[in-house]
Design a protein around this motif. Structure first.
Motif, PDB file in Angstrom:
ATOM      1  N   ASP A 212      69.344  72.433  98.168  1.00  0.00           N
ATOM      2  CA  ASP A 212      70.349  72.897  97.725  1.00  0.00           C
ATOM      3  C   ASP A 212      71.039  73.004  96.241  1.00  0.00           C
ATOM      4  O   ASP A 212      70.521  73.879  95.610  1.00  0.00           O
ATOM      5  N   THR A 215      67.120  74.582  95.309  1.00  0.00           N
ATOM      6  CA  THR A 215      67.220  76.458  95.469  1.00  0.00           C
ATOM      7  C   THR A 215      68.320  76.628  93.932  1.00  0.00           C
ATOM      8  O   THR A 215      67.786  77.482  93.953  1.00  0.00           O
ATOM      9  N   ALA A 220      66.658  81.332  92.815  1.00  0.00           N
ATOM     10  CA  ALA A 220      66.224  82.269  93.564  1.00  0.00           C
ATOM     11  C   ALA A 220      66.661  81.915  94.891  1.00  0.00           C
ATOM     12  O   ALA A 220      67.060  80.891  95.222  1.00  0.00           O
ATOM     13  N   GLU A 221      66.212  83.055  95.771  1.00  0.00           N
ATOM     14  CA  GLU A 221      66.686  82.676  97.497  1.00  0.00           C
ATOM     15  C   GLU A 221      65.539  82.180  98.061  1.00  0.00           C
ATOM     16  O   GLU A 221      64.680  82.387  97.994  1.00  0.00           O
ATOM     17  N   ARG A 223      62.828  81.365 101.061  1.00  0.00           N
ATOM     18  CA  ARG A 223      62.296  81.455 102.035  1.00  0.00           C
ATOM     19  C   ARG A 223      61.690  81.556 103.398  1.00  0.00           C
ATOM     20  O   ARG A 223      62.215  81.866 104.279  1.00  0.00           O
ATOM     21  N   ASP A 249      60.322  79.536  97.702  1.00  0.00           N
ATOM     22  CA  ASP A 249      61.013  81.027  97.492  1.00  0.00           C
ATOM     23  C   ASP A 249      61.137  82.241  96.741  1.00  0.00           C
ATOM     24  O   ASP A 249      59.691  82.656  97.014  1.00  0.00           O
ATOM     25  N   GLU A 250      62.264  83.440  97.167  1.00  0.00           N
ATOM     26  CA  GLU A 250      61.640  84.644  96.904  1.00  0.00           C
ATOM     27  C   GLU A 250      60.027  85.017  95.506  1.00  0.00           C
ATOM     28  O   GLU A 250      59.466  85.904  95.788  1.00  0.00           O
ATOM     29  N   GLU A 332      77.081  80.335  99.193  1.00  0.00           N
ATOM     30  CA  GLU A 332      76.209  79.172  98.799  1.00  0.00           C
ATOM     31  C   GLU A 332      76.239  78.191  99.834  1.00  0.00           C
ATOM     32  O   GLU A 332      75.674  77.179 100.982  1.00  0.00           O
ATOM     33  N   ARG A 335      74.347  79.180 103.112  1.00  0.00           N
ATOM     34  CA  ARG A 335      73.238  79.032 102.544  1.00  0.00           C
ATOM     35  C   ARG A 335      72.609  77.438 103.011  1.00  0.00           C
ATOM     36  O   ARG A 335      71.697  76.859 103.616  1.00  0.00           O
ATOM     37  N   ASP A 356      65.523  84.507 106.109  1.00  0.00           N
ATOM     38  CA  ASP A 356      65.981  85.065 107.030  1.00  0.00           C
ATOM     39  C   ASP A 356      66.045  85.220 108.278  1.00  0.00           C
ATOM     40  O   ASP A 356      67.209  85.837 109.146  1.00  0.00           O
TER      41      ASP A 356
END
Length: 364
Positions: A212, A215, A220-221, A223, A249-250, A332, A335, A356
Motif C-alpha cells: 500500500d 502504491t 498510480a494504479e 497493475r 504500476d500503470e 484505497e 485496493r 485488474d
C-alpha cells in the motif's frame, strides 16, 4: 486563508468534529468513540485518542471478560461490555475503531455501518476482495466515513518520501525499493496471526503495509504483483515469515518490497528506502535504535524520537468525519486488500498476478 501549525490544526479538527458528528446533528460534546477489541493494538489507538481534545473513549467491547475488565480499569472505568449491539446502540457512541482479528473485520464493519457509525478499522479492511467491496459499499450508501488503518502512511518516513515524490524533485519515479526487517514472531506460537484462515496470510497481514505504501508513493494504479515467500523461523509455520514482493504500476514503475519477521537478532529492526527518479535519488536508512550507548554495563539502545503515527492517523480520520478529504479512502482500503490477496496468490502459483483480473473477476 490562515495557515496553522499541526498542533493548531488538531484543535481545529477537534472543534469541527464536535460541531458536526456522525449523524450530522450539532452537539456540544467530544466525539464518542467505541473501541472493539482490547488487545495490544487497541492500546495504541486509545493512546492516540487521548491526544485529541475533540474525541473521547466512550466504550470498550471485547469477547474476553478478563481482558475487557483489565482494559476498562486501565482506562478509568470506561463503560465496557461483551455485547456489540448494546455498545453500538449507545447515544454517546458516534464512531468506532475495530482492533479484532482480520477474519472478523467485514462482519463487524457491516454491523457498524448498519448502526450509523463512522469506522476506523485495523488493516486489512477484510480478508477477501468481495468482503472489502461489500464493506466499502455499505459505508458509501450510509454516507459514513470508512478508513482502513494503514498506519505507515502516517509515520514520518512515509510522509517524507511521499512529499519528495509529489514535489517533483526526483522527476518521474521509476523504482522504489522498500525493506522492513525484524525478528519477532506474533506474540507466541498460538497467535491467531499465524493461522492464514484468520489473518489472510502474511502478505495480507503485514506485507500489505509495504504494498500500500509503495502504491501511495508512486501515485498510480498498480497493475501486477509477483511475490515469493519463505518460512525462515520454522518450517512448521503455516505462513511465510519472509516476503519478497515486486509491484509494477500503470506507468511502468517498479516497487521491490521486502518484509521479514524472521531476521535475527530479533530485538533489532531495520528499514531501508530507495526511490530512483529521472532527476534524482532519495535514500532513507533507519534502525530501531537512534543511537547506541556503550559503557561498562554493555551496549544500550536509545529509542528514536518521531511523531506518533497512530495519533497523526487518528487526526486524519477525525478530519474526514468532519468533512475534510480523507487521507486513506475506502477505495484505497479495498485496493490494499487486493494487493495482499494478489501477493498471496502469486506465492502459491509462482506467477505474477494481474490486479485488474483479480478485482473484476470472480476471485476473492
Amino acid at each position: 486563508m490562515i495557515s496553522v501549525t499541526s498542533q493548531d490544526r488538531r484543535h481545529e479538527i477537534a472543534f469541527r468534529v464536535c460541531a458536526v458528528p456522525a449523524g450530522g446533528v450539532a452537539m456540544n460534546r467530544p466525539l464518542g468513540v467505541l473501541v472493539i477489541g482490547a488487545g495490544f493494538i487497541a492500546d495504541a489507538h486509545i493512546a492516540a485518542l487521548a491526544t485529541q481534545p475533540g474525541a473521547r473513549l466512550a466504550a470498550l467491547v471485547d469477547a474476553d471478560p478478563g481482558r475487557l475488565a483489565v482494559a476498562a480499569h486501565r482506562n478509568g472505568g470506561v463503560y465496557a461490555t461483551a455485547d456489540l449491539d448494546e455498545a453500538l446502540a449507545r447515544e454517546d457512541v458516534d464512531a468506532v475503531i475495530v482492533c479484532t482479528p482480520n477474519d472478523t473485520h467485514a462482519a463487524i464493519a457491516l454491523r457498524v455501518a448498519a448502526a450509523g457509525k463512522h469506522l476506523l478499522v485495523e488493516k486489512p479492511l477484510a480478508t477477501t476482495i468481495a468482503d472489502a467491496q461489500a464493506v466499502a459499499a455499505a459505508f458509501a450508501t450510509a454516507g459514513l466515513t470508512l478508513t482502513a488503518a494503514h498506519t505507515h502512511r502516517f509515520y514520518d518516513y512515509g510522509r517524507t518520501v511521499r512529499r519528495a515524490i509529489v514535489s517533483g524533485e526526483l522527476g518521474r519515479v521509476t523504482l522504489v525499493r522498500l525493506a522492513i526487517l525484524g525478528g519477532w514472531i506474533w506474540p507466541d506460537w498460538n497467535a491467531w496471526v499465524l493461522d492464514p484462515a484468520r489473518s489472510g496470510g502474511h502478505p495480507l497481514h503485514n506485507g500489505v503495509h509495504l504494498l500500500d505504501l509503495a502504491t501511495w508513493w508512486l501515485g498510480a494504479e498498480p497493475r501486477t504483483v509477483h511475490a515469493r515467500g519463505a518460512r525462515v523461523t520454522s518450517a512448521a509455520l503455516d505462513i511465510d515469515d519472509h516476503l519478497e514482493m515486486v509491484l509494477t504500476d500503470e506507468n511502468g514503475a517498479t516497487a521491490i518490497c521486502e518484509m521479514s519477521r524472521a531476521h535475527r537478532p530479533g530485538s533489532f529492526g531495520h528499514r531501508d528506502v530507495l526511490v530512483a527518479g529521472t532527476q534524482g535519488v532519495l535514500r532513507l536508512d533507519w534502525q530501531d535504535e537512534a543511537a547506541l550507548v556503550v559503557d561498562e554495563k554493555g551496549i544500550t539502545g536509545l529509542p528514536a524520537t518521531a511523531a506518533d503515527g497512530f495519533a497523526v492517523q487518528l487526526a486524519a480520520w477525525l478530519g474526514a468525519i468532519a468533512g475534510e478529504p480523507p487521507e486513506m479512502t475506502a477505495a484505497e482500503g479495498v485496493r490494499a486488500v487486493a494487493l495482499g490477496v494478489a501477493a498471496q496468490r502469486s506465492i502459491e502459483t509462482g506467477e505474477p498476478v494481474d490486479l485488474d483480473d483479480l478485482m473484476t473477476g470472480a476471485h476473492t
